[in-house]
Design an enzyme around this catalytic site. Sequence first.
Site, PDB file in Angstrom:
ATOM      1  N   GLY A   1      26.970  44.545  45.513  1.00 14.94           N
ATOM      2  CA  GLY A   1      27.889  43.415  45.696  1.00 14.94           C
ATOM      3  C   GLY A   1      29.168  43.898  46.357  1.00 14.94           C
TER       4      GLY A   1
ATOM      5  CG  LEU B   1      54.940  41.627  35.479  1.00 12.36           C
ATOM      6  CD1 LEU B   1      56.043  40.667  35.946  1.00 12.36           C
ATOM      7  CD2 LEU B   1      54.370  41.144  34.143  1.00 12.36           C
TER       8      LEU B   1
ATOM      9  CG  HIS C   1      40.489  36.720  77.674  1.00  9.79           C
ATOM     10  ND1 HIS C   1      39.236  37.077  77.228  1.00  9.79           N
ATOM     11  CD2 HIS C   1      40.768  37.533  78.737  1.00  9.79           C
ATOM     12  CE1 HIS C   1      38.768  38.049  78.010  1.00  9.79           C
ATOM     13  NE2 HIS C   1      39.687  38.334  78.928  1.00  9.79           N
TER      14      HIS C   1
ATOM     15  CD  GLU D   1      49.527  41.817  32.100  1.00 13.97           C
ATOM     16  OE1 GLU D   1      49.101  40.806  32.673  1.00 13.97           O
ATOM     17  OE2 GLU D   1      48.766  42.673  31.569  1.00 13.97           O
ATOM     18  CE  LYS D   2      45.347  44.010  26.715  1.00 10.29           C
ATOM     19  NZ  LYS D   2      43.926  43.753  26.391  1.00 10.29           N
TER      20      LYS D   2
ATOM     21  CG  ASP E   1      38.624  36.843  38.005  1.00 13.13           C
ATOM     22  OD1 ASP E   1      38.692  36.068  38.969  1.00 13.13           O
ATOM     23  OD2 ASP E   1      38.532  38.080  38.115  1.00 13.13           O
TER      24      ASP E   1
ATOM     25  CB  THR F   1      42.207  42.534  37.924  1.00  8.20           C
ATOM     26  OG1 THR F   1      41.980  42.295  36.541  1.00  8.20           O
ATOM     27  CG2 THR F   1      41.082  43.357  38.497  1.00  8.20           C
ATOM     28  CB  CYS F   2      44.681  40.857  42.117  1.00  2.64           C
ATOM     29  SG  CYS F   2      45.026  40.721  43.855  1.00  2.64           S
TER      30      CYS F   2
ATOM     31  CG  MET G   1      34.991  36.115  38.758  1.00  6.71           C
ATOM     32  SD  MET G   1      34.348  37.448  37.765  1.00  6.71           S
ATOM     33  CE  MET G   1      34.267  36.688  36.161  1.00  6.71           C
TER      34      MET G   1
HETATM   35  P1  FAD Z   1      43.571  39.120  36.450  1.00 11.20           P
HETATM   36  O1  FAD Z   1      44.068  39.546  37.762  1.00 11.20           O
HETATM   37  O2  FAD Z   1      42.429  39.855  35.863  1.00 11.20           O
HETATM   38  O3  FAD Z   1      44.817  39.171  35.464  1.00 11.20           O
HETATM   39  C1  FAD Z   1      44.698  38.904  34.113  1.00 11.20           C
HETATM   40  C2  FAD Z   1      45.830  39.573  33.373  1.00 11.20           C
HETATM   41  O4  FAD Z   1      45.848  39.095  32.037  1.00 11.20           O
HETATM   42  C3  FAD Z   1      45.682  41.097  33.272  1.00 11.20           C
HETATM   43  O5  FAD Z   1      46.854  41.722  33.728  1.00 11.20           O
HETATM   44  C4  FAD Z   1      45.474  41.346  31.779  1.00 11.20           C
HETATM   45  O6  FAD Z   1      46.048  42.548  31.335  1.00 11.20           O
HETATM   46  C5  FAD Z   1      46.196  40.164  31.169  1.00 11.20           C
HETATM   47  N1  FAD Z   1      45.756  39.819  29.810  1.00 11.20           N
HETATM   48  C6  FAD Z   1      44.482  39.659  29.379  1.00 11.20           C
HETATM   49  N2  FAD Z   1      44.470  39.270  28.084  1.00 11.20           N
HETATM   50  C7  FAD Z   1      45.774  39.208  27.698  1.00 11.20           C
HETATM   51  C8  FAD Z   1      46.419  38.865  26.485  1.00 11.20           C
HETATM   52  N3  FAD Z   1      45.728  38.475  25.426  1.00 11.20           N
HETATM   53  N4  FAD Z   1      47.777  38.918  26.444  1.00 11.20           N
HETATM   54  C9  FAD Z   1      48.508  39.287  27.525  1.00 11.20           C
HETATM   55  N5  FAD Z   1      47.935  39.610  28.717  1.00 11.20           N
HETATM   56  C10 FAD Z   1      46.591  39.553  28.797  1.00 11.20           C
HETATM   57  N6  FAD Z   1      39.679  39.335  44.937  1.00 11.20           N
HETATM   58  C11 FAD Z   1      40.024  38.913  46.159  1.00 11.20           C
HETATM   59  O7  FAD Z   1      40.252  37.714  46.360  1.00 11.20           O
HETATM   60  N7  FAD Z   1      40.152  39.786  47.208  1.00 11.20           N
HETATM   61  C12 FAD Z   1      39.908  41.111  47.061  1.00 11.20           C
HETATM   62  O8  FAD Z   1      40.035  41.874  48.015  1.00 11.20           O
HETATM   63  C13 FAD Z   1      39.535  41.586  45.778  1.00 11.20           C
HETATM   64  N8  FAD Z   1      39.295  42.891  45.594  1.00 11.20           N
HETATM   65  C14 FAD Z   1      38.975  43.338  44.332  1.00 11.20           C
HETATM   66  C15 FAD Z   1      38.708  44.691  44.177  1.00 11.20           C
HETATM   67  C16 FAD Z   1      38.369  45.181  42.929  1.00 11.20           C
HETATM   68  C17 FAD Z   1      38.099  46.657  42.759  1.00 11.20           C
HETATM   69  C18 FAD Z   1      38.323  44.299  41.817  1.00 11.20           C
HETATM   70  C19 FAD Z   1      38.010  44.816  40.448  1.00 11.20           C
HETATM   71  C20 FAD Z   1      38.577  42.946  41.966  1.00 11.20           C
HETATM   72  C21 FAD Z   1      38.895  42.451  43.242  1.00 11.20           C
HETATM   73  N9  FAD Z   1      39.114  41.101  43.473  1.00 11.20           N
HETATM   74  C22 FAD Z   1      39.434  40.656  44.723  1.00 11.20           C
HETATM   75  C23 FAD Z   1      39.037  40.108  42.385  1.00 11.20           C
HETATM   76  C24 FAD Z   1      40.447  39.769  41.886  1.00 11.20           C
HETATM   77  O9  FAD Z   1      41.091  40.954  41.461  1.00 11.20           O
HETATM   78  C25 FAD Z   1      40.383  38.768  40.750  1.00 11.20           C
HETATM   79  O10 FAD Z   1      39.632  37.645  41.148  1.00 11.20           O
HETATM   80  C26 FAD Z   1      41.766  38.312  40.353  1.00 11.20           C
HETATM   81  O11 FAD Z   1      42.557  39.398  39.952  1.00 11.20           O
HETATM   82  C27 FAD Z   1      41.709  37.280  39.220  1.00 11.20           C
HETATM   83  O12 FAD Z   1      42.994  36.894  38.883  1.00 11.20           O
HETATM   84  P2  FAD Z   1      43.356  36.355  37.443  1.00 11.20           P
HETATM   85  O13 FAD Z   1      44.801  35.998  37.506  1.00 11.20           O
HETATM   86  O14 FAD Z   1      42.392  35.335  37.011  1.00 11.20           O
HETATM   87  O15 FAD Z   1      43.151  37.585  36.436  1.00 11.20           O
HETATM   88  P1  NAD Z   2      29.005  41.222  42.395  1.00  8.66           P
HETATM   89  O1  NAD Z   2      28.534  40.098  41.581  1.00  8.66           O
HETATM   90  O2  NAD Z   2      29.592  40.985  43.730  1.00  8.66           O
HETATM   91  O3  NAD Z   2      27.794  42.246  42.634  1.00  8.66           O
HETATM   92  C1  NAD Z   2      27.054  42.793  41.579  1.00  8.66           C
HETATM   93  C2  NAD Z   2      25.674  43.166  42.093  1.00  8.66           C
HETATM   94  O4  NAD Z   2      25.021  43.953  41.117  1.00  8.66           O
HETATM   95  C3  NAD Z   2      24.790  41.938  42.352  1.00  8.66           C
HETATM   96  O5  NAD Z   2      24.359  41.962  43.693  1.00  8.66           O
HETATM   97  C4  NAD Z   2      23.647  42.107  41.346  1.00  8.66           C
HETATM   98  O6  NAD Z   2      22.424  41.648  41.846  1.00  8.66           O
HETATM   99  C5  NAD Z   2      23.638  43.628  41.116  1.00  8.66           C
HETATM  100  N1  NAD Z   2      23.054  44.055  39.822  1.00  8.66           N
HETATM  101  C6  NAD Z   2      23.283  43.527  38.588  1.00  8.66           C
HETATM  102  N2  NAD Z   2      22.574  44.204  37.657  1.00  8.66           N
HETATM  103  C7  NAD Z   2      21.871  45.175  38.302  1.00  8.66           C
HETATM  104  C8  NAD Z   2      20.960  46.208  37.904  1.00  8.66           C
HETATM  105  N3  NAD Z   2      20.601  46.391  36.621  1.00  8.66           N
HETATM  106  N4  NAD Z   2      20.435  47.021  38.851  1.00  8.66           N
HETATM  107  C9  NAD Z   2      20.786  46.873  40.150  1.00  8.66           C
HETATM  108  N5  NAD Z   2      21.649  45.924  40.589  1.00  8.66           N
HETATM  109  C10 NAD Z   2      22.195  45.094  39.679  1.00  8.66           C
HETATM  110  O7  NAD Z   2      29.992  42.044  41.447  1.00  8.66           O
HETATM  111  P2  NAD Z   2      31.011  43.211  41.752  1.00  8.66           P
HETATM  112  O8  NAD Z   2      30.714  43.845  43.069  1.00  8.66           O
HETATM  113  O9  NAD Z   2      31.027  44.044  40.523  1.00  8.66           O
HETATM  114  O10 NAD Z   2      32.379  42.438  41.857  1.00  8.66           O
HETATM  115  C11 NAD Z   2      32.880  41.661  40.744  1.00  8.66           C
HETATM  116  C12 NAD Z   2      33.725  40.519  41.208  1.00  8.66           C
HETATM  117  O11 NAD Z   2      34.930  40.982  41.783  1.00  8.66           O
HETATM  118  C13 NAD Z   2      33.012  39.684  42.236  1.00  8.66           C
HETATM  119  O12 NAD Z   2      32.783  38.410  41.675  1.00  8.66           O
HETATM  120  C14 NAD Z   2      33.939  39.566  43.381  1.00  8.66           C
HETATM  121  O13 NAD Z   2      34.184  38.227  43.700  1.00  8.66           O
HETATM  122  C15 NAD Z   2      35.235  40.229  42.939  1.00  8.66           C
HETATM  123  N6  NAD Z   2      35.653  41.117  44.032  1.00  8.66           N
HETATM  124  C16 NAD Z   2      36.024  40.542  45.211  1.00  8.66           C
HETATM  125  C17 NAD Z   2      36.353  41.335  46.283  1.00  8.66           C
HETATM  126  C18 NAD Z   2      36.729  40.685  47.567  1.00  8.66           C
HETATM  127  O14 NAD Z   2      37.032  39.505  47.572  1.00  8.66           O
HETATM  128  N7  NAD Z   2      36.728  41.398  48.667  1.00  8.66           N
HETATM  129  C19 NAD Z   2      36.306  42.704  46.178  1.00  8.66           C
HETATM  130  C20 NAD Z   2      35.907  43.264  44.975  1.00  8.66           C
HETATM  131  C21 NAD Z   2      35.590  42.437  43.904  1.00  8.66           C
END
Ligand code: FAD
Ligand code: NAD
Length: 466
Positions: free
Chosen positions: A182, A38, A444, A33-34, A312, A41-42, A318
């Site tokens: 979104g 640990l 209920h 992990e960079k 992702d 993103t999540c 994602m």
């Molecule tokens: P990531 O969680 O992105 O982890 C990848 C890791 O790899 C990172 O720690 C990164 O630093 C590391 N890495 C990258 N390149 C290297 C390298 N070369 N060497 C070493 N380490 C490296 N999803 C949900 O299901 N429910 C939610 O409620 C939800 N809420 C979200 C809210 C926000 C604000 C955001 C941004 C995302 C949310 N998501 C949610 C999406 C969710 O976070 C991602 O789908 C999920 O984290 C993907 O998991 P992953 O393991 O593929 O990658």
């Molecule tokens: P998203 O794909 O959900 O929404 C992005 C929105 O931006 C789309 O509706 C798109 O039409 C709009 N858009 C794109 N370009 C535009 C422009 N030029 N002008 C106006 N609108 C524009 O992406 P997000 O909200 O950034 O989330 C990223 C990912 O993270 C998603 O794939 C999601 O699955 C994940 N995530 C999940 C959760 C959760 O599960 N509760 C929470 C946060 C994030």
Amino acid sequence: MKSYDVAIIGSGPGGYVAAIRCAQLGMKTAIIEKYSTLGGTCLNVGCIPSKALLDSSHHYDDAVKHFETHGIEIPGEIKVNLEKMIARKQAVVDQTTGGIDFLMSKNKIDVYHGTGAFKDATHIAITGDTIKEIEAKYSIIATGSKPSTLTFATVDKERIITSTEALKLKEIPKHLIIIGGGVIGLELGQVYKRLGSEVTVIEYMDRIIPTMDSSLSKELNKVFRKQKFKVNLSHKVTSVERNGNEILVTAENKKGELVDFKGDYCLVSVGRSPYTSGLNTESAGVKLSDRGQVEVNDKLQTSTSNIYAIGDVVKGAMLAHKAEEEGIFVAETIAGQKPHINYNLIPGVVYTWPEVASVGKTEDQLKEDGVDYKSGQFPMRALGRSRASMDLDGFVKILADKTTDEILGVHMIGARCADLISEAVVAMEFRASAEDISRMSHAHPTYSEAIKEAALAATEDRALHI
Ligand code: FAD
Ligand code: NAD
């Protein structure tokens, strides 16, 4: 040089879960992990911190708007201490990421902090404070994603921000402009709306949460309008400029006219892009798609057969739980087992209030596929439980095959739908019919009764309480 059965690059929900499963299956496992913590993103800047802020802001909103109705009187003004709220969020994050350290050590997984880069298909260089090299029979790429940007909007991380900065602002924006209606835009938009910001959402498509069933978009938009969000649909943002503390966002509407929006912060939430920078995939012969995703086959194997990719960084939703399922799938595949993932049954949830949750096919998809279906819907407001809590918005909708009655999709919006959707996932995994659900006892008074009632409505239009 240390040798491993499996090396995993990235410690998000995909990577760390894959590591645990590999270790459980007896493989000598390393995770790279960079960052210093640990969880990816999540845990650090995604699911967990956003939910922590949604929960805190929900408490505040209830205190300001609803306590009095419940007969709870608080003398004096109810105030937000943003610094404390952000500190609590960080404490939740720290506790959660610390938990992953514990799980790695419990499962005897070697953790390397540094950037992992392939030297070839079986060797990985790790660049942190020092440079190390390890050898691995199999590797799993789990490097996740980063926020997508717009070429014309420079994210300065101060006022033009992504979700990462929105989770640690030092002040409550006066007017937050959100590009993208979104999941991220709506969840974080609701946090700041509750805290007192004016919030304007600008969405390119003709509905918010455009990938979900359109009835959910419509209902959530209705609720957001009641909550005084300004939602601009069918507006494509074409420019973002910062002038001191003022942000000017320009968008093109359906008629081709340019519309200006002025605010003090702008959240760019237009999706996320796969992250492979620094990984040196070429050296290992791992191919990327035109969209930058690591290309995988149906076993999540890359173009190099001993290297897999999950989460992702590959195609598909994602979502943290999708990444986790793929982590388990790959670990078991490497161990010679025959695992399975039903991608149709990965639920999607938006953690606004009301919560929005979905699994299976949307009505649009069923129409497109030419499936003969029927629909049963039940409004939350008809439930005793909803009246008790005053959470009256939303509904549950069940789509079932017209001939066989098999449930094909469940779409819901309302209180606690994020948890309720699991019933639909279980039912669909066992290929239940709407009648099956309608004949099961639901406690209920609970919100889950809306699922039973929607199933009754889908079966023979015999919902009891409407
Ligand atoms: P990531 O969680 O992105 O982890 C990848 C890791 O790899 C990172 O720690 C990164 O630093 C590391 N890495 C990258 N390149 C290297 C390298 N070369 N060497 C070493 N380490 C490296 N999803 C949900 O299901 N429910 C939610 O409620 C939800 N809420 C979200 C809210 C926000 C604000 C955001 C941004 C995302 C949310 N998501 C949610 C999406 C969710 O976070 C991602 O789908 C999920 O984290 C993907 O998991 P992953 O393991 O593929 O990658
Ligand atoms: P998203 O794909 O959900 O929404 C992005 C929105 O931006 C789309 O509706 C798109 O039409 C709009 N858009 C794109 N370009 C535009 C422009 N030029 N002008 C106006 N609108 C524009 O992406 P997000 O909200 O950034 O989330 C990223 C990912 O993270 C998603 O794939 C999601 O699955 C994940 N995530 C999940 C959760 C959760 O599960 N509760 C929470 C946060 C994030």
